[in-house]
Design a protein around this motif. Structure first.
Motif, mmCIF file in Angstrom:
data_model
loop_
_atom_site.group_PDB
_atom_site.id
_atom_site.type_symbol
_atom_site.label_atom_id
_atom_site.label_comp_id
_atom_site.label_asym_id
_atom_site.label_seq_id
_atom_site.Cartn_x
_atom_site.Cartn_y
_atom_site.Cartn_z
ATOM 1 N N ASN A 36 54.932 81.819 -50.259
ATOM 2 C CA ASN A 36 53.781 82.622 -50.675
ATOM 3 C C ASN A 36 53.907 83.147 -52.099
ATOM 4 N N ARG A 39 51.087 82.046 -54.520
ATOM 5 C CA ARG A 39 49.806 82.669 -54.180
ATOM 6 C C ARG A 39 49.746 84.111 -54.694
ATOM 7 N N PHE A 40 50.824 84.862 -54.508
ATOM 8 C CA PHE A 40 50.839 86.246 -54.961
ATOM 9 C C PHE A 40 50.911 86.334 -56.491
ATOM 10 N N LYS A 42 49.599 84.138 -58.572
ATOM 11 C CA LYS A 42 48.254 83.794 -59.038
ATOM 12 C C LYS A 42 47.307 84.976 -58.861
ATOM 13 N N ALA A 43 47.404 85.683 -57.768
ATOM 14 C CA ALA A 43 46.552 86.847 -57.541
ATOM 15 C C ALA A 43 46.837 87.935 -58.562
ATOM 16 N N ALA A 44 48.096 88.118 -58.920
ATOM 17 C CA ALA A 44 48.449 89.132 -59.920
ATOM 18 C C ALA A 44 47.922 88.742 -61.295
ATOM 19 N N ASP A 46 45.283 86.725 -61.906
ATOM 20 C CA ASP A 46 43.823 86.712 -61.889
ATOM 21 C C ASP A 46 43.243 88.097 -62.138
ATOM 22 N N ILE A 47 43.892 89.121 -61.663
ATOM 23 C CA ILE A 47 43.393 90.478 -61.876
ATOM 24 C C ILE A 47 43.464 90.827 -63.361
#
Length: 56
Positions: A36, A39-40, A42-44, A46-47
């Motif tokens: 994971n 995924r995490f 990329k989320a960090a 993207d913000i």
């Protein structure tokens, strides 16, 4: 077996404690699972990359 109010409350409290501990352990394992990481990350990103800017 005689079920009274105090026995049921004690069972509910102990079951709730073990339920919450189990769910916290599952969430921690999921968050730390190596698969994971992407995924995490990329989320960090993207913000930060998707910041609102004033319109010109």
């Amino acid at each position: 077996m005689n079920l009274d109010h105090h026995m049921l409350v004690g069972f509910a409290k102990s079951f709730g404690l073990f339920y919450l501990l189990g769910m916290a352990a599952i969430a921690l394992i999921y968050a730390c699972w190596p698969a994971n990481k992407g995924r995490f990350d990329k989320a960090a990103r993207d913000i930060i990359d998707d910041e609102d800017k004033p319109w010109r």
